[in-house]
Design an enzyme around this catalytic site. Sequence first.
Site, short mmCIF file in Angstrom:
data_model
loop_
_atom_site.label_atom_id
_atom_site.label_comp_id
_atom_site.label_asym_id
_atom_site.label_seq_id
_atom_site.Cartn_x
_atom_site.Cartn_y
_atom_site.Cartn_z
N ASN A 104 59.26 28.65 55.27
CA ASN A 104 59.67 27.54 55.25
C ASN A 104 57.93 26.71 55.19
O ASN A 104 58.39 25.46 55.25
CB ASN A 104 59.54 27.52 57.84
CG ASN A 104 61.36 27.64 57.44
OD1 ASN A 104 62.17 27.19 57.09
ND2 ASN A 104 61.26 28.25 58.49
N ASP A 114 65.89 41.27 60.62
CA ASP A 114 65.28 40.04 60.41
C ASP A 114 64.88 39.78 59.24
O ASP A 114 64.34 40.38 57.96
CB ASP A 114 64.10 40.55 61.52
CG ASP A 114 63.45 39.42 61.19
OD1 ASP A 114 62.30 39.39 60.85
OD2 ASP A 114 63.27 38.28 62.66
N ASP A 165 66.95 27.08 56.09
CA ASP A 165 68.35 26.54 56.66
C ASP A 165 69.49 27.53 55.19
O ASP A 165 70.73 28.03 56.02
CB ASP A 165 69.01 25.55 57.40
CG ASP A 165 67.96 25.06 58.17
OD1 ASP A 165 67.47 25.52 58.76
OD2 ASP A 165 68.29 23.54 58.72
N GLU A 168 65.31 33.85 63.01
CA GLU A 168 65.99 34.09 60.95
C GLU A 168 66.41 36.29 62.11
O GLU A 168 66.07 36.49 60.94
CB GLU A 168 64.99 34.34 60.90
CG GLU A 168 63.76 35.27 60.92
CD GLU A 168 62.16 34.66 61.43
OE1 GLU A 168 61.33 35.04 61.51
OE2 GLU A 168 63.16 33.11 62.47
#
Length: 623
Positions: A490, A482, A499, A526
């Site tokens: 973000n 993770d 991305d 993610e």
Amino acid sequence: MVRYCLLLTALLLWTAGAYAEPSGVAQLCRKVDASVPAQRASLLDFTCYLPVPESAPYWNAQTIHELPDALTWRPAAGHELAFTQSEDYYWVRINIHNGGASPGFWYLKLDYAPLDHVEFHLDTPSEHRTIQTGDRKPFLSREIDYRYYLLPISLREGETAEVSIRLHSGGALNLPLALVTPDELVSSSNQLTLTHGLFYGALLIFAIFNLLLFVSSGTTYYFYNAFYMAGLGMFLFAMGGFAYQYLWPSNPQLANTAIPISMALCALSMNLFGRSFLELFNRKTFTSRLLTAQSVAGVTLLVLSPYLSYTIAIKTIAIVTLTVICNLFFIGIMRWRAGLTHAKWYVISWSTMVLGTISYALAAFGYLPDFLTHEIVMQAAIGSQVILLNYAMVQRWRELNLKLLEVEYSAKQKLERQVLERTAQLRKTMNQLEQANRQLEALSTRDELTGLFNRRYLDSRLQQLARESQRTGHPVALVLVDADHFKQINDRFGHGFGDSCLQSIAQVLERNTCRPRDVAARYGGEEFALILPDTDESGALRVSQAVLEDMRDTMIEAPDGSNHSLTLSAGIAILKPGEALSSTFERADQALYRAKAGGRDRAELAEPPIRSDATTKRTENAQ
């Protein structure tokens, strides 16, 4: 001094009169309590409207307070508002009240995409807001990324909002209004997305299938049928607002011309398909000349539609399209009566199209209310027509086979060659379809953004390796990975940079899973996973640490030009014989949680599974 007081009093009276609500409007436009679902469901009982001719001196009023008080507003009286094509402007007014005991949030939804000018005016005790949008403006003017028009309304308990909408369009005006909560909006949007996805997906599959048949067999009407379904799909895609939302959101001109262009394509393609399928090749007959004239008209309208005004183009093309549909219907009946047996299914399929098109056209031009229902009816008619048309083509194929059997008595050798050639063509087509299915299956197991395997493949592969481990006793390692602090990335740099980070993580995972049977997959936002066959805890820990170190050393350029590195956390679990996969996932997830809690940028080994009493007893007996 007295004169100044009189002037001030007159000014105050004029101001109060200008902003006072006319008594007639107050009576017609009763307040709808947005906190009561039953009143929201009957929104049109609380809606009133006002047509304003372009010749009126107040046609360009920017708010309802600029309209003369003497005007008579009309109640919708529970009926959906639909107006035929005209140059008039229309005002719609709704008073929305929050009678609940807590603040509320709703959306006023206008479910009709092809409107040129839409102005929302929202007046509440705390704000005045105006949204100017429509398909004459860029799609982003709608503020909310939705194919229809949405006005967000937030009210404290006891507050009332005055909503007015000013509308004008070169085509008909359909105004399916609804007041919904965010949950209701999401639910209805999901249902429509599923319905439209199935419809457009099926249409695309049939079009591709017919195109493949044309490529493999060279039969012309397969191409015309694929051409027709593509044009029809583009027309409905444009009418439904999807084309403007997804294909050209920054091009209002194309958004307006796409509808008449795609309609002209439909008229041309259905005419060409009908001529080919009904075998009307004798150019000297009246029917053939009629179809030629219709093809010329379709090409002419296709060329001229970008240069004509929307009002003229849509009316003209609609008339020509309806004429083509009706003519093809009657020509099909004539060919059926003349002995062309597969024309029977063509007529049956075309009858559904005639009924659906007439219903849809009357609704689209404002002669019938409830446009959304007629849109669904049109989709059902098209779906039935597509299925029946393809069945008609199957029937024609059957007729050809019967004719080939009849010819066998006089030309057996020639027939055998023809059958062999046709069989080869069919095999080639089936091979192409099988290859296409394999490619589609491969695409369905890959994550589009990162190129890694997706959750579907991960679950399938893990089940296979679990069965293999049960037989051989070889260990299988599951590593859950993770990204650390990904939400902050973000929030700071945007989802585009997020991305890019996910793609970099995927590259790191691929670099460190070198064995042919190792699997790297993305199974969440993610969240990633590694499957390492024939790998014990120490081996899995080495791979995980190599991944974490590689990720730390990988620099990613942000939109502002700065370089950043990411860290990862990993949880490792070894699949034990007889252990359920869900238990292995849970242990790996718990290990990942410990890695996060322990400071991140680290890998943790999972605790061994807790064996049940039955398992312990079997082990002791075995010893």
